[in-house]
Write a protein that holds these residues in place. Sequence first.
Motif, PDB file in Angstrom:
ATOM      1  N   ASN A  95       0.851  -1.186   0.000  1.00  0.00           N
ATOM      2  CA  ASN A  95       0.000   0.000   0.000  1.00  0.00           C
ATOM      3  C   ASN A  95       0.896   1.249   0.000  1.00  0.00           C
ATOM      4  O   ASN A  95       1.020   1.938   1.004  1.00  0.00           O
ATOM      5  N   LYS A 129     -10.153  -2.302  -0.338  1.00  0.00           N
ATOM      6  CA  LYS A 129     -10.108  -1.570   0.944  1.00  0.00           C
ATOM      7  C   LYS A 129      -8.708  -1.475   1.537  1.00  0.00           C
ATOM      8  O   LYS A 129      -8.442  -0.613   2.358  1.00  0.00           O
ATOM      9  N   ASP A 130      -7.799  -2.344   1.119  1.00  0.00           N
ATOM     10  CA  ASP A 130      -6.443  -2.337   1.661  1.00  0.00           C
ATOM     11  C   ASP A 130      -5.517  -1.339   0.962  1.00  0.00           C
ATOM     12  O   ASP A 130      -4.334  -1.259   1.279  1.00  0.00           O
ATOM     13  N   PRO A 165      -6.792  -9.209  -3.191  1.00  0.00           N
ATOM     14  CA  PRO A 165      -6.349  -8.043  -2.417  1.00  0.00           C
ATOM     15  C   PRO A 165      -5.452  -7.114  -3.229  1.00  0.00           C
ATOM     16  O   PRO A 165      -4.916  -7.496  -4.274  1.00  0.00           O
ATOM     17  N   LYS A 166      -5.300  -5.896  -2.725  1.00  0.00           N
ATOM     18  CA  LYS A 166      -4.408  -4.883  -3.294  1.00  0.00           C
ATOM     19  C   LYS A 166      -4.612  -4.727  -4.798  1.00  0.00           C
ATOM     20  O   LYS A 166      -3.671  -4.695  -5.579  1.00  0.00           O
TER      21      LYS A 166
END
Length: 124
Positions: free
Chosen positions: A14, A50-51, A85-86
């Motif tokens: 992130n 969201k990450d 994710p990501k």
Amino acid sequence: MTRGIRGATTVSENIEAQMIENTKNLIEEMVEKNNIKPHDISHVFISVTKDLNAGFPARALRKFEGWTHVPVMCMAEIEVPGSLPKCIRVMMVVNTEENQSNIQHVFHHEAIKLRPDLVNNKGE
């Protein structure tokens, strides 16, 4: 006629610089493969999981000459258990005479898993 061009990429961390760089690389390939000029673009939606909150991936588009007036919006992707994710997803809506079947969608890194049936790129 307007058509949607889909793209997605992932980042390993992130980190704003990585988000912008991976988004820039993705959009460059989307534009190149579909022969898109800035004046052909209606708008671009970019969603992030969201990450990812270190920065706005839409900032990558401001690095392209002629894109000053292209409307861009960032938003949060819906949370679905087990989703990738990501991930940064792009929906670019363009004016084109191309048939839907000729549109080349682009997926990089882990995002290739999203639509392996549409992957016809170098698969970075």
